[in-house]
Design an enzyme around this catalytic site. Structure first.
Site, PDB file in Angstrom:
ATOM      1  CB  SER A  57      45.742  37.974  20.746  1.00  0.00           C
ATOM      2  OG  SER A  57      44.560  37.871  19.987  1.00  0.00           O
ATOM      3  CG  HIS A 282      46.274  36.798  15.916  1.00  0.00           C
ATOM      4  ND1 HIS A 282      45.428  35.716  15.869  1.00  0.00           N
ATOM      5  CD2 HIS A 282      45.965  37.479  17.054  1.00  0.00           C
ATOM      6  CE1 HIS A 282      44.641  35.739  16.938  1.00  0.00           C
ATOM      7  NE2 HIS A 282      44.946  36.801  17.663  1.00  0.00           N
TER       8      HIS A 282
END
Length: 306
Positions: A57, A282
């Protein structure tokens, strides 16, 4: 199936063991940068025409506009896509997928086929960013956030992972090393003339070890522990890349000072409650852009090891 061990491979294994043995007590320093390549060509290396991006990811860019693959939470503004546009490649295949581990290099993940299937004999450039999920990024964050309520001023997370007399996260990193090496060997086998680049993980927590509870819900003394754990992961990736004829891209150094604890205007990694379109813990769009620039800088340094 039994395989004969060639002398060169035995030497490589010994070198790997020596390089990785230091991980249990070693931490990357800010000055430890660069790549595995000895070449230092011009600032604009010859463009590669066929590029395949592999990864998890941190590569795919979940929630960053525009999402082009719902199964893998993949953005067309992640660092591979930016790199492909900047280098004007003629063939670009991005099979990175949120939640991927090294196992997904050889097995399907929903509608995403085995990632290594995208690598072909005439592939010129392969980037790989993997290992975080093998170590357990998601579960580590959840565990440490839960434990923090027991001792906000202490280090309950470090104590939890060290309860058996050794650091379990360091062990997980060491156990992941041969998995990364296997991926790189397969990439070289499938694309023997490709330049292969391992991409490290960006800076998630403050470099100075300070905390920012509740924005990032860890106990105060667990911030430096988790920071150093990520550094050990990146050190392992660098060592395995070096020993398997790949370059390494440092994305940690370029993102220092823009971690989850910074204000929305200054951070390139979103906290557990993101303010910008990105998954928790992230990179946001700026983070992907910075990682792309780090990769482009490395690609401009030469042809790499073959």
């Amino acid at each position: 199936m039994m395989h004969r061990t060639r002398p060169g491979r035995a030497v490589s294994k010994r070198r790997t063991a020596i390089a990785l043995a230091a991980l249990s007590g070693c931490v990357l320093t800010a000055g430890f940068t660069g790549t595995a390549s000895a070449a230092t060509g011009g600032s604009h290396g010859a463009p590669r025409t066929s590029y395949v991006a592999l990864g998890d990811s941190y590569t795919s860019g979940p929630l960053i506009p525009t999402q082009v693959d719902a199964n893998c939470a993949r953005s067309d503004n992640n660092y591979p896509s930016i790199t492909a546009r900047e280098r004007h490649v003629t063939s670009f295949t991005d099979v990175s997928c949120g939640g991927a581990t090294t196992a997904e290099m050889w097995q399907a993940q929903g509608t995403n086929g085995p990632q290594l299937d995208a690598v072909e004999k005439d592939t010129d450039l392969v980037t790989l960013q993997i290992g975080g999920n093998d170590v357990g990024f998601g579960s580590i964050i959840g565990t440490c956030a839960t434990l923090s309520t027991k001792d906000l001023a202490g280090d309950p997370c470090r104590q939890y992972y060290g309860a058996k007399g050794y650091d379990q996260l360091t062990l997980k990193i060491l156990e992941t090393a041969p998995k990364i090496a296997r991926v790189l060997r397969d990439v070289h086998r499938k694309a023997p003339h490709a330049r292969v680049v391992v991409v490290g993980y960006p800076d998630l927590l403050p470099e100075d070890g300070t905390g920012c509870f509740p924005q990032v819900p860890f106990a105060a003394k667990d911030f430096p522990y988790l920071r150093d754990t990520e550094k050990r992961l990146n050190l392992m990736l660098r060592a395995v890349a070096l020993l398997n004829r790949a370059d390494y891209v440092d994305t940690y150094g370029p993102t220092v000072g823009h971690d989850m604890c910074k204000s929305p205007a200054d951070r390139w990694i979103e906290p557990l409650s993101p303010a910008a379109p990105a998954a928790p813990a992230h990179p946001n769009a700026k983070g992907e852009e910075v990682m792309a620039q780090a990769l482009l800088k490395t690609l401009g340094k030469g042809s790499g090891r073959h």
